[in-house]
Every structure is written in C-alpha cells, then in structure tokens.
Design a protein around this motif. Structure first.
Motif, PDB file in Angstrom:
ATOM      1  N   PRO A 143       0.820  -1.221   0.000  1.00 34.73           N
ATOM      2  CA  PRO A 143       0.000   0.000   0.000  1.00 34.73           C
ATOM      3  C   PRO A 143       0.850   1.265   0.000  1.00 34.73           C
ATOM      4  N   GLN A 144       0.342   2.310  -0.616  1.00 33.25           N
ATOM      5  CA  GLN A 144       1.077   3.568  -0.711  1.00 33.25           C
ATOM      6  C   GLN A 144       1.454   4.104   0.660  1.00 33.25           C
ATOM      7  N   GLU A 145       0.565   3.916   1.653  1.00 31.45           N
ATOM      8  CA  GLU A 145       0.857   4.445   2.985  1.00 31.45           C
ATOM      9  C   GLU A 145       1.966   3.672   3.683  1.00 31.45           C
ATOM     10  N   TRP A 146       2.377   2.539   3.136  1.00 31.66           N
ATOM     11  CA  TRP A 146       3.490   1.785   3.701  1.00 31.66           C
ATOM     12  C   TRP A 146       4.780   1.980   2.894  1.00 31.66           C
ATOM     13  N   ALA A 147       4.787   2.907   1.967  1.00 32.78           N
ATOM     14  CA  ALA A 147       5.983   3.146   1.153  1.00 32.78           C
ATOM     15  C   ALA A 147       7.154   3.552   2.045  1.00 32.78           C
ATOM     16  N   VAL A 148       8.332   3.026   1.739  1.00 37.04           N
ATOM     17  CA  VAL A 148       9.533   3.349   2.515  1.00 37.04           C
ATOM     18  C   VAL A 148      10.632   3.818   1.562  1.00 37.04           C
ATOM     19  N   PRO A 149      11.458   4.768   1.995  1.00 35.14           N
ATOM     20  CA  PRO A 149      12.539   5.244   1.122  1.00 35.14           C
ATOM     21  C   PRO A 149      13.663   4.233   1.017  1.00 35.14           C
ATOM     22  N   ARG A 150      14.362   4.295  -0.086  1.00 40.35           N
ATOM     23  CA  ARG A 150      15.580   3.502  -0.212  1.00 40.35           C
ATOM     24  C   ARG A 150      16.636   4.006   0.773  1.00 40.35           C
ATOM     25  N   LEU A 151      17.650   3.212   0.979  1.00 41.56           N
ATOM     26  CA  LEU A 151      18.752   3.621   1.850  1.00 41.56           C
ATOM     27  C   LEU A 151      19.473   4.827   1.263  1.00 41.56           C
ATOM     28  N   ASP A 152      19.931   5.717   2.116  1.00 38.62           N
ATOM     29  CA  ASP A 152      20.695   6.871   1.636  1.00 38.62           C
ATOM     30  C   ASP A 152      21.981   6.427   0.951  1.00 38.62           C
ATOM     31  N   SER A 153      22.605   5.390   1.493  1.00 40.29           N
ATOM     32  CA  SER A 153      23.837   4.840   0.917  1.00 40.29           C
ATOM     33  C   SER A 153      23.622   3.359   0.646  1.00 40.29           C
ATOM     34  N   PRO A 154      23.517   2.955  -0.620  1.00 40.38           N
ATOM     35  CA  PRO A 154      23.298   1.537  -0.930  1.00 40.38           C
ATOM     36  C   PRO A 154      24.418   0.657  -0.390  1.00 40.38           C
ATOM     37  N   ARG A 155      24.063  -0.554  -0.039  1.00 40.37           N
ATOM     38  CA  ARG A 155      25.064  -1.527   0.384  1.00 40.37           C
ATOM     39  C   ARG A 155      25.862  -1.998  -0.824  1.00 40.37           C
ATOM     40  N   THR A 156      27.118  -2.282  -0.613  1.00 44.14           N
ATOM     41  CA  THR A 156      27.940  -2.800  -1.704  1.00 44.14           C
ATOM     42  C   THR A 156      27.705  -4.286  -1.922  1.00 44.14           C
ATOM     43  N   ARG A 157      27.153  -4.971  -0.890  1.00 46.72           N
ATOM     44  CA  ARG A 157      26.936  -6.408  -1.004  1.00 46.72           C
ATOM     45  C   ARG A 157      25.669  -6.804  -0.245  1.00 46.72           C
ATOM     46  N   VAL A 158      24.674  -7.223  -1.004  1.00 47.55           N
ATOM     47  CA  VAL A 158      23.439  -7.742  -0.429  1.00 47.55           C
ATOM     48  C   VAL A 158      23.424  -9.250  -0.662  1.00 47.55           C
ATOM     49  N   PRO A 159      23.234 -10.061   0.380  1.00 51.35           N
ATOM     50  CA  PRO A 159      23.262 -11.515   0.204  1.00 51.35           C
ATOM     51  C   PRO A 159      22.127 -12.011  -0.693  1.00 51.35           C
ATOM     52  N   ALA A 160      22.389 -13.081  -1.421  1.00 49.60           N
ATOM     53  CA  ALA A 160      21.349 -13.721  -2.230  1.00 49.60           C
ATOM     54  C   ALA A 160      20.217 -14.180  -1.320  1.00 49.60           C
ATOM     55  N   GLY A 161      18.993 -14.025  -1.795  1.00 55.32           N
ATOM     56  CA  GLY A 161      17.829 -14.434  -1.024  1.00 55.32           C
ATOM     57  C   GLY A 161      17.286 -13.369  -0.106  1.00 55.32           C
ATOM     58  N   SER A 162      17.918 -12.199  -0.077  1.00 52.59           N
ATOM     59  CA  SER A 162      17.440 -11.133   0.794  1.00 52.59           C
ATOM     60  C   SER A 162      16.081 -10.622   0.318  1.00 52.59           C
ATOM     61  N   VAL A 163      15.144 -10.531   1.251  1.00 49.98           N
ATOM     62  CA  VAL A 163      13.789 -10.045   0.972  1.00 49.98           C
ATOM     63  C   VAL A 163      13.745  -8.581   1.384  1.00 49.98           C
ATOM     64  N   ALA A 164      13.311  -7.714   0.472  1.00 55.81           N
ATOM     65  CA  ALA A 164      13.487  -6.287   0.681  1.00 55.81           C
ATOM     66  C   ALA A 164      12.278  -5.488   0.213  1.00 55.81           C
ATOM     67  N   VAL A 165      12.214  -4.244   0.706  1.00 56.69           N
ATOM     68  CA  VAL A 165      11.175  -3.306   0.273  1.00 56.69           C
ATOM     69  C   VAL A 165      11.835  -1.968  -0.048  1.00 56.69           C
ATOM     70  N   ALA A 166      11.207  -1.233  -0.981  1.00 55.12           N
ATOM     71  CA  ALA A 166      11.622   0.120  -1.317  1.00 55.12           C
ATOM     72  C   ALA A 166      10.458   0.794  -2.017  1.00 55.12           C
ATOM     73  N   ASP A 167      10.143   2.001  -1.577  1.00 54.08           N
ATOM     74  CA  ASP A 167       8.973   2.700  -2.087  1.00 54.08           C
ATOM     75  C   ASP A 167       7.759   1.785  -1.861  1.00 54.08           C
ATOM     76  N   THR A 168       6.978   1.487  -2.897  1.00 55.64           N
ATOM     77  CA  THR A 168       5.862   0.547  -2.728  1.00 55.64           C
ATOM     78  C   THR A 168       6.167  -0.800  -3.375  1.00 55.64           C
ATOM     79  N   TRP A 169       7.440  -1.100  -3.584  1.00 48.97           N
ATOM     80  CA  TRP A 169       7.846  -2.356  -4.198  1.00 48.97           C
ATOM     81  C   TRP A 169       8.394  -3.320  -3.157  1.00 48.97           C
ATOM     82  N   CYS A 170       8.217  -4.594  -3.419  1.00 49.04           N
ATOM     83  CA  CYS A 170       8.913  -5.649  -2.691  1.00 49.04           C
ATOM     84  C   CYS A 170       9.766  -6.410  -3.702  1.00 49.04           C
ATOM     85  N   GLY A 171      10.816  -7.041  -3.219  1.00 45.66           N
ATOM     86  CA  GLY A 171      11.664  -7.822  -4.113  1.00 45.66           C
ATOM     87  C   GLY A 171      12.534  -8.781  -3.329  1.00 45.66           C
ATOM     88  N   VAL A 172      13.102  -9.730  -4.055  1.00 42.03           N
ATOM     89  CA  VAL A 172      14.030 -10.703  -3.462  1.00 42.03           C
ATOM     90  C   VAL A 172      15.276 -10.722  -4.344  1.00 42.03           C
TER      91      VAL A 172
END
Length: 216
Positions: A143-172
């Motif tokens: 939902p739009q009201e649950w939108a969250v900002p991306r990190l100010d500084s992206p990680r250089t290494r995100v492990p495979a299988g990480s479940v994540a959210v950004a804005d109104t998107w989810c992803g793995v």
C-alpha cells in the motif's frame, strides 16, 4: 471494461515503446499482446512501458494498430477488471525475518517488528516485471501508505535471497549484488535457475505470498 489509450513512440528502426499508466497496466498490455501474437521477437514490460522489439520495419504500422486496439478490449486475465494485470500461479516463499532493516521499517511504519512481519505476510503481491538482475522481480501490492525510502547509501553487497522493500515495491535479491532496498529477511528458495523453465521463479504474472520460516 475499457482501458486508457496507449501512447506509442518509435524506439529505433525495429522497436516500439508503449507508455501506460503503471506497472499493472504494462503487465496487462504485454500479456494481451502475446495472446494476440504481436509480430515482435520480444515483449518486455517495465514500470510504465512495454517494449516491442524485433518488429519488421515494414510492419510497424500493424503493430501500432494492434496497440490502438487495446483500448477497446479488456486485458485478458485481468483480475475481475481491477487493473492488477493477469492472474498467474501463486508462489509461497518461506522467509526468516531477521533483516538488518527490520527495525527501521518498523519505525517508519510506527509499529512493532512483529507487526511488520504480520503486514508483509498478509499481502498477496504480483510480479509485474523483472529487471536489475536476472530473476529479480518487482512485486507490486504494498500500500502507498506503507511506502519506505531507499537507503541513503546503498550496500555494496546484499546476500542472495534477501527479501526487501523500497517505495511501494517488494523484491528478493536472486544473487549477491549491491542494493539500496531495505532488508526485512531472507529466503533459501532459489529465484533464478537456468535449468528451470522459465529460469525466473517469479516471472511476470506470478502471485507471491511470503510466509514465516523458523530460523532453526
């Protein structure tokens, strides 16, 4: 149900780019084009566009005419006319909710960690397009009201299988990679397998539910 007209522009000598309102409309249009056997080698939905590539330069007019016809028909498989796009299979992904950004998301939502997990597992999400990395599906339905900002500084290494959210998107994240999304947890389910058909587990049109997995 009628749909809004599509804005179409040339994208090189053998491609057209169709612009629509949102990702659900892009997925619905791409599915409709495939069902109508558009004469393109690739039909690629994105956040607000559909690319038709590999067209015969002499038949661009035919592809434009087909796109114009979309306004007069409902998108096949549309979820009861609600514009979510085609309804595909359901994939359940077991998740251990121990991500480094779980507390941050709880603060942004003004709830507890447990409520973040309850909200996330209570959603049915839809894969609307893939991008960024092979097998990375952009999942709509937060939902739009649950939108969250991306990190100010992206990680250089995100492990495979990480479940994540950004804005109104989810992803793995299907593989180890840089990334700026907020990490809620992790799944052991392979998202990308070249020996599988299709290789992407969460191909566009797939419905996705996350379920809690015991970390032990």
């Amino acid at each position: 149900m009628n749909v809004d007209p599509v804005h179409v522009r040339a994208f090189g000598p053998t491609a057209l780019l169709a612009e629509v309102d949102d990702a659900a409309a892009a997925l619905a249009l791409a599915t409709w084009l495939r069902e109508h056997r558009v004469a393109a080698t690739e039909v690629v939905p994105a956040a607000r566009t559909v690319l038709l590539d590999g067209l015969d330069p002499a038949d661009l007019g035919g592809a434009r005419a087909l796109l114009a016809g979309w306004r007069d028909e409902p998108a096949a498989g549309d979820d009861a006319g609600q514009g979510r796009g085609p309804v595909g299979p359901v994939v359940e992904l077991p998740v251990v909710y121990d991500g480094p950004d779980l507390d941050d998301v709880a603060d942004l939502w003004g709830v507890s960690r447990e409520e973040v997990v309850a909200r996330h597992t209570g959603l049915e999400l839809l894969s609307v397009f893939c991008g960024f990395a092979p097998g990375f599906a952009y999942l709509s339905g937060l939902p739009q009201e649950w939108a969250v900002p991306r990190l100010d500084s992206p990680r250089t290494r995100v492990p495979a299988g990480s479940v994540a959210v950004a804005d109104t998107w989810c992803g793995v994240y299907p593989t180890v990679s840089p990334g700026g999304w907020r990490l809620l947890g992790r799944t052991r389910t392979p998202l990308w397998d070249v020996d599988r058909d299709p290789p992407a587990l969460l191909a566009p049109g797939t419905r996705v539910r996350f379920v809690v997995e015991d970390p032990s």
